[in-house]
Design a protein around this motif. Structure first.
Motif, PDB file in Angstrom:
ATOM      1  N   ALA A  13       0.803  -1.001  -0.085  1.00  0.00           N
ATOM      2  CA  ALA A  13      -0.081  -0.053  -0.108  1.00  0.00           C
ATOM      3  C   ALA A  13       0.889   1.280   0.121  1.00  0.00           C
ATOM      4  N   SER A  14       0.247   2.289  -0.719  1.00  0.00           N
ATOM      5  CA  SER A  14       1.061   3.805  -0.673  1.00  0.00           C
ATOM      6  C   SER A  14       0.033   4.483   0.574  1.00  0.00           C
ATOM      7  N   GLY A  15      -1.311   4.049   0.707  1.00  0.00           N
ATOM      8  CA  GLY A  15      -2.062   4.658   1.619  1.00  0.00           C
ATOM      9  C   GLY A  15      -2.932   3.779   2.269  1.00  0.00           C
ATOM     10  N   MET A  16      -3.353   4.096   3.520  1.00  0.00           N
ATOM     11  CA  MET A  16      -4.403   3.118   4.221  1.00  0.00           C
ATOM     12  C   MET A  16      -5.284   3.812   4.973  1.00  0.00           C
ATOM     13  N   ILE A  17      -6.476   3.229   4.909  1.00  0.00           N
ATOM     14  CA  ILE A  17      -7.651   3.960   5.854  1.00  0.00           C
ATOM     15  C   ILE A  17      -7.754   2.982   7.113  1.00  0.00           C
ATOM     16  N   THR A  18      -7.605   3.325   8.170  1.00  0.00           N
ATOM     17  CA  THR A  18      -7.520   2.266   9.327  1.00  0.00           C
ATOM     18  C   THR A  18      -8.634   2.665  10.338  1.00  0.00           C
ATOM     19  N   MET A  19      -9.011   1.542  11.222  1.00  0.00           N
ATOM     20  CA  MET A  19      -9.928   1.874  12.390  1.00  0.00           C
ATOM     21  C   MET A  19      -9.354   2.213  13.662  1.00  0.00           C
ATOM     22  N   LEU A  20      -9.896   2.536  14.667  1.00  0.00           N
ATOM     23  CA  LEU A  20      -9.157   2.689  16.036  1.00  0.00           C
ATOM     24  C   LEU A  20      -8.718   1.436  16.543  1.00  0.00           C
ATOM     25  N   SER A  21      -9.409   0.200  16.078  1.00  0.00           N
ATOM     26  CA  SER A  21      -9.204  -1.189  16.560  1.00  0.00           C
ATOM     27  C   SER A  21      -8.064  -1.747  15.922  1.00  0.00           C
ATOM     28  N   ASP A  22      -7.467  -0.984  14.983  1.00  0.00           N
ATOM     29  CA  ASP A  22      -6.373  -1.579  14.008  1.00  0.00           C
ATOM     30  C   ASP A  22      -5.056  -1.144  14.780  1.00  0.00           C
ATOM     31  N   LYS A  23      -4.120  -2.268  14.911  1.00  0.00           N
ATOM     32  CA  LYS A  23      -2.903  -1.961  15.508  1.00  0.00           C
ATOM     33  C   LYS A  23      -1.688  -1.540  14.355  1.00  0.00           C
ATOM     34  N   ILE A  24      -1.579  -0.120  14.350  1.00  0.00           N
ATOM     35  CA  ILE A  24      -0.559   0.312  13.310  1.00  0.00           C
ATOM     36  C   ILE A  24       0.677   0.728  14.003  1.00  0.00           C
ATOM     37  N   ASP A  25       1.604  -0.575  14.386  1.00  0.00           N
ATOM     38  CA  ASP A  25       2.874  -0.455  15.016  1.00  0.00           C
ATOM     39  C   ASP A  25       4.148  -0.239  14.300  1.00  0.00           C
ATOM     40  N   GLU A  26       5.005  -0.530  14.736  1.00  0.00           N
ATOM     41  CA  GLU A  26       6.426  -0.234  13.994  1.00  0.00           C
ATOM     42  C   GLU A  26       6.437  -1.643  13.028  1.00  0.00           C
ATOM     43  N   GLU A  27       6.338  -2.571  13.353  1.00  0.00           N
ATOM     44  CA  GLU A  27       6.184  -3.817  12.387  1.00  0.00           C
ATOM     45  C   GLU A  27       5.462  -3.395  11.347  1.00  0.00           C
ATOM     46  N   LEU A  28       4.159  -3.049  11.456  1.00  0.00           N
ATOM     47  CA  LEU A  28       3.358  -2.751  10.114  1.00  0.00           C
ATOM     48  C   LEU A  28       3.977  -1.806   9.364  1.00  0.00           C
ATOM     49  N   LEU A  29       4.286  -0.403  10.236  1.00  0.00           N
ATOM     50  CA  LEU A  29       4.895   0.629   9.497  1.00  0.00           C
ATOM     51  C   LEU A  29       6.028   0.248   8.755  1.00  0.00           C
ATOM     52  N   SER A  30       6.892  -0.564   9.196  1.00  0.00           N
ATOM     53  CA  SER A  30       8.173  -0.830   8.623  1.00  0.00           C
ATOM     54  C   SER A  30       8.044  -1.842   7.459  1.00  0.00           C
ATOM     55  N   ALA A  31       7.042  -2.651   7.338  1.00  0.00           N
ATOM     56  CA  ALA A  31       6.566  -3.541   6.462  1.00  0.00           C
ATOM     57  C   ALA A  31       6.354  -2.473   5.242  1.00  0.00           C
TER      58      ALA A  31
END
Length: 325
Positions: free
Chosen positions: A47-65
């Protein structure tokens, strides 16, 4: 190739038309079931962009991916589910949806307060269960709202909107916040108070506090013990600001009268949750901003933010503004 956008819940096509016209867009095929972690990680890689929910864990692991990730648009005012430091370090813009849900969430907060006070859900279940066999002077008697004292912990825009509603009910308004709100004091008659004064004097203690290191487990057994036995606790802010076991024990022992909860420490909760066993608890599934009009506006704001970032412009509601410098 067009930039790729992943949306973590199914949304009406018309609300994301700005994206589908310009980008390759994929939605998780469920409205109320979260995408599994492995799906989020796999989609973040593309993805170049994501729309996420408050319950989605957008942590360092995901961001680095997310090697190509430029923007995460969170469908909420809060953003404690996003590792802002990690996003900023990688130059990823994080946006939220402030202002557009203030009045709707205030409506829900006051509705929950009234429902808990007047035992509305309990009474509705009572008649549906065919228990109504006659009239008695104290049958399902609740607590008055008009003329009582409300104590608001977290006097942001939603807190001020709740205070305006409380003023219409002739309530005395106490509030505690990191900073004073002179305009609210002047216009609404709200009185700035210490946290201890709010919890000891209010008939309705309403938590609208954001989740921070300072507010986590703010409401402890000691705090509930300070409240009036007749007080009602309302939480439409963040679940982890409350020690849920302490709240359960306070309600069970009769240290406070009732609670109205729209948020919980871990969501979603199941039918076996201890707080749901108590008739004095009115529980809702985190629907503070859930009106059709408001949720549609929130989605469109997220879509607009993703669109402008991927088009090289500045979004409307940036959380980590330093990433734009």
């Amino acid at each position: 190739m067009k930039p790729y956008v992943f949306i973590t819940r199914r949304m009406p096509e018309e609300t994301i038309a700005d994206l589908t016209d310009r980008f390759e867009v994929k939605m998780w095929d469920h409205e109320d079931i979260p995408a599994p972690r492995e799906v989020l990680l796999a989609e973040a890689k593309k993805a170049s962009g994501m729309i996420t929910m408050l319950s989605d864990k957008i942590d360092e692991e995901l961001l680095s991916a997310g090697e190509n990730l430029k923007v995460v648009a969170n469908l909420a005012v809060g953003f404690d589910n996003v590792d802002l430091e990690a996003a900023t370090k990688r130059g990823i813009v994080v946006t939220n949806t402030p202002d557009v849900l203030t009045e709707t969430t205030a409506d829900l907060t006051f509705a929950l307060l009234m429902a808990a006070a007047r035992r509305i859900v309990e009474a509705a279940d009572y008649i549906k269960a065919d228990k109504w066999k006659g009239w008695g002077p104290y049958l399902l008697a609740g607590n008055d709202v008009y003329g009582k004292t409300i104590g608001i912990v977290g006097m942001g825009k939603i807190g001020e909107a709740v205070a305006r509603r409380a003023k219409g009910f002739g309530m005395d308004i106490l509030y505690h916040n990191r900073s004073r709100k002179p305009e609210a004091e002047k216009e609404i008659g709200a009185i700035y108070s210490s946290f201890d004064d709010v919890v000891t004097k209010a008939d309705f203690v309403v938590s609208l506090a954001p989740l921070t290191a300072e507010t986590k487990n703010l409401f402890t057994a000691e705090v509930f013990a300070k409240m009036k036995k007749s007080s009602i606790f309302i939480n439409v802010g963040r679940g982890p600001v409350v020690d849920e076991q302490a709240l359960y024990e306070a309600l069970k022992r009769g240290e406070i009268a009732a609670a109205g909860l729209d948020v919980f420490e871990k969501e979603p909760i199941s039918a076996g949750h201890p707080l749901l066993e108590l008739p004095t608890v009115t529980a809702l599934p985190h629907i503070g901003s859930a009106s059709t009009e408001t949720r549609t506006t929130m989605i469109r704001l997220c879509s607009a933010n993703v669109k402008v970032v991927l088009s090289g412009d500045t979004p409307k509601t940036v959380v980590n503004k330093e990433v734009l410098q």
